[in-house]
Motif scaffolding. Structure first.
Motif, PDB file in Angstrom:
ATOM      1  N   GLY A 141      21.884 -12.147 -41.067  1.00 46.49           N
ATOM      2  CA  GLY A 141      22.343 -11.462 -39.859  1.00 46.49           C
ATOM      3  C   GLY A 141      23.359 -10.370 -40.164  1.00 46.49           C
ATOM      4  O   GLY A 141      23.296  -9.269 -39.614  1.00 46.49           O
ATOM      5  N   GLY A 142      24.271 -10.665 -41.058  1.00 47.40           N
ATOM      6  CA  GLY A 142      25.301  -9.679 -41.405  1.00 47.40           C
ATOM      7  C   GLY A 142      24.696  -8.454 -42.076  1.00 47.40           C
ATOM      8  O   GLY A 142      25.101  -7.319 -41.823  1.00 47.40           O
ATOM      9  N   GLN A 143      23.688  -8.725 -42.938  1.00 48.51           N
ATOM     10  CA  GLN A 143      23.013  -7.600 -43.604  1.00 48.51           C
ATOM     11  C   GLN A 143      22.204  -6.784 -42.606  1.00 48.51           C
ATOM     12  O   GLN A 143      22.180  -5.557 -42.666  1.00 48.51           O
ATOM     13  CB  GLN A 143      22.110  -8.136 -44.720  1.00 48.51           C
ATOM     14  N   GLU A 164      29.946  -5.615 -29.023  1.00 45.52           N
ATOM     15  CA  GLU A 164      30.001  -6.956 -29.610  1.00 45.52           C
ATOM     16  C   GLU A 164      29.099  -7.098 -30.833  1.00 45.52           C
ATOM     17  O   GLU A 164      28.252  -7.987 -30.893  1.00 45.52           O
ATOM     18  CB  GLU A 164      29.645  -8.017 -28.559  1.00 45.52           C
ATOM     19  N   PRO A 165      29.314  -6.223 -31.831  1.00 47.79           N
ATOM     20  CA  PRO A 165      28.410  -6.201 -32.979  1.00 47.79           C
ATOM     21  C   PRO A 165      28.428  -7.478 -33.816  1.00 47.79           C
ATOM     22  O   PRO A 165      27.497  -7.702 -34.582  1.00 47.79           O
ATOM     23  CB  PRO A 165      28.914  -5.013 -33.811  1.00 47.79           C
ATOM     24  N   THR A 166      29.453  -8.287 -33.672  1.00 50.33           N
ATOM     25  CA  THR A 166      29.509  -9.495 -34.515  1.00 50.33           C
ATOM     26  C   THR A 166      29.314 -10.781 -33.716  1.00 50.33           C
ATOM     27  O   THR A 166      29.390 -11.876 -34.276  1.00 50.33           O
ATOM     28  CB  THR A 166      30.847  -9.586 -35.285  1.00 50.33           C
ATOM     29  N   SER A 167      29.032 -10.653 -32.418  1.00 52.94           N
ATOM     30  CA  SER A 167      28.982 -11.862 -31.581  1.00 52.94           C
ATOM     31  C   SER A 167      27.804 -12.785 -31.898  1.00 52.94           C
ATOM     32  O   SER A 167      27.861 -13.973 -31.605  1.00 52.94           O
ATOM     33  CB  SER A 167      28.940 -11.493 -30.110  1.00 52.94           C
ATOM     34  N   ASP A 170      26.832 -15.585 -37.706  1.00 49.41           N
ATOM     35  CA  ASP A 170      27.532 -16.766 -38.202  1.00 49.41           C
ATOM     36  C   ASP A 170      28.912 -16.331 -38.682  1.00 49.41           C
ATOM     37  O   ASP A 170      29.069 -15.222 -39.194  1.00 49.41           O
ATOM     38  CB  ASP A 170      26.749 -17.392 -39.361  1.00 49.41           C
ATOM     39  N   PRO A 171      29.889 -17.214 -38.542  1.00 53.56           N
ATOM     40  CA  PRO A 171      31.279 -16.836 -38.847  1.00 53.56           C
ATOM     41  C   PRO A 171      31.469 -16.208 -40.229  1.00 53.56           C
ATOM     42  O   PRO A 171      32.227 -15.249 -40.364  1.00 53.56           O
ATOM     43  CB  PRO A 171      32.031 -18.171 -38.771  1.00 53.56           C
ATOM     44  N   VAL A 177      30.717  -7.266 -41.701  1.00 52.38           N
ATOM     45  CA  VAL A 177      30.391  -6.221 -40.720  1.00 52.38           C
ATOM     46  C   VAL A 177      31.674  -5.513 -40.257  1.00 52.38           C
ATOM     47  O   VAL A 177      31.731  -4.283 -40.173  1.00 52.38           O
ATOM     48  CB  VAL A 177      29.603  -6.819 -39.532  1.00 52.38           C
ATOM     49  N   LEU A 178      32.709  -6.291 -40.010  1.00 55.92           N
ATOM     50  CA  LEU A 178      33.979  -5.681 -39.593  1.00 55.92           C
ATOM     51  C   LEU A 178      34.539  -4.777 -40.684  1.00 55.92           C
ATOM     52  O   LEU A 178      35.124  -3.733 -40.393  1.00 55.92           O
ATOM     53  CB  LEU A 178      35.001  -6.769 -39.226  1.00 55.92           C
ATOM     54  N   ASP A 179      34.334  -5.163 -41.957  1.00 51.97           N
ATOM     55  CA  ASP A 179      34.827  -4.325 -43.058  1.00 51.97           C
ATOM     56  C   ASP A 179      34.145  -2.960 -43.050  1.00 51.97           C
ATOM     57  O   ASP A 179      34.791  -1.931 -43.259  1.00 51.97           O
ATOM     58  CB  ASP A 179      34.596  -5.012 -44.410  1.00 51.97           C
TER      59      ASP A 179
END
Ligand code: ADP
Ligand code: MG
Length: 242
Positions: A141-143, A164-167, A170-171, A177-179
């Protein structure tokens, strides 16, 4: 001149007034982070900025001009505004690289080879250069979200909207993504970001806007907002999310 200006914006869905008297100016290079409870109108506000929703009151200016209504002009304006949502919305049957080159080739008329070279650069920038030939489902998901960011950047946007790009992540994938978003912010990109990640808001925002019931109740630099929210609603909200 601000890049985006909202003046007295109001919007209803039927009887539901979801935006009311919204004033907001975003300067070029500025990062405005929108926080607030679910249903407060954050997504609708983002969608109004590139006219995915029309407004009932007030006006929205982009680069000093009212949002275009004519379809070709509107398409041109939208091509300059990158949007990244909670769901990654990649084309499932195209590789990551194809996802990133499609817009530049089809919409901007770029040469395919140059578009591929630029896409490869962008994939490197978001840290997934080695995934260029994979299909979205073969990525975490992050990728996938980083691929979606690369795809948006490939259009050379002057504004990036993140809703909400990270909602949906998974934690353990949120920070990657925030980086990427933080480095984009540092590079001078103008950004409007809806997020529940308060640490990110604190560290990346030039200003934080707190929304409730369709209104921006407070807008302030993160230091002052988080240290001393002025409204009861914001204090309640922060007490619940922090
Ligand atoms: P947020 O992003 O802050 O959670 P939204 O902008 O998604 O808030 O929604 C604000 C309000 O508008 C909610 O009450 C929601 O149910 C309503 N809403 C959003 N989109 C639509 C729509 N397309 N049709 C009808 N109501 C909508
Ligand atoms: Mg939303």
């Amino acid at each position: 001149m601000p890049l985006v200006t909202l003046e007295g914006v109001g919007k209803s869905f039927g009887d539901n007034r979801v935006l009311a008297d919204v004033d907001l100016s975003v300067e070029a290079g500025e990062v405005v982070i929108i926080i607030g409870p679910s249903g407060s109108g954050k997504s609708t506000l983002c969608r109004c900025v590139n006219r995915l929703e029309t407004i009932d009151e007030g006006r929205i200016l982009f680069e000093g001009r009212p949002l275009p209504t004519e379809s070709r002009e509107l398409a041109r304006m939208r091509s300059r505004v990158g949007m990244v949502f909670q769901s990654f919305n990649l084309f499932a049957h195209k590789t990551v690289l194809e996802n990133v080159t499609l817009g530049p080739v089809k919409v901007l008329g770029h040469n395919r080879l140059q578009a591929r070279a630029r896409a490869q650069e962008l994939l490197e920038r978001v840290g997934i250069a080695d995934k260029a030939d994979r299909l979205p489902r073969q990525l975490s998901g992050g990728q996938q979200q980083r691929a979606a960011i690369a795809r948006a950047l490939a259009m050379d946007p002057v504004l990036m909207l993140f809703d909400e790009p990270t909602s949906a992540l998974d934690p353990e994938m949120i920070s990657e993504v925030l980086d990427v978003m933080r480095s984009l912010a540092t590079s001078g990109m103008t950004m409007i970001v809806v997020t529940h990640e308060m640490g990110f808001a604190r560290s990346a925002a030039d200003r934080v806007a707190f929304m409730a019931d369709g209104r921006i109740l407070e807008i302030a630099p993160p230091e002052s907002f988080f240290a001393a929210p002025r409204t009861e609603r914001a204090r309640d909200f922060l007490a619940r999310v922090l």
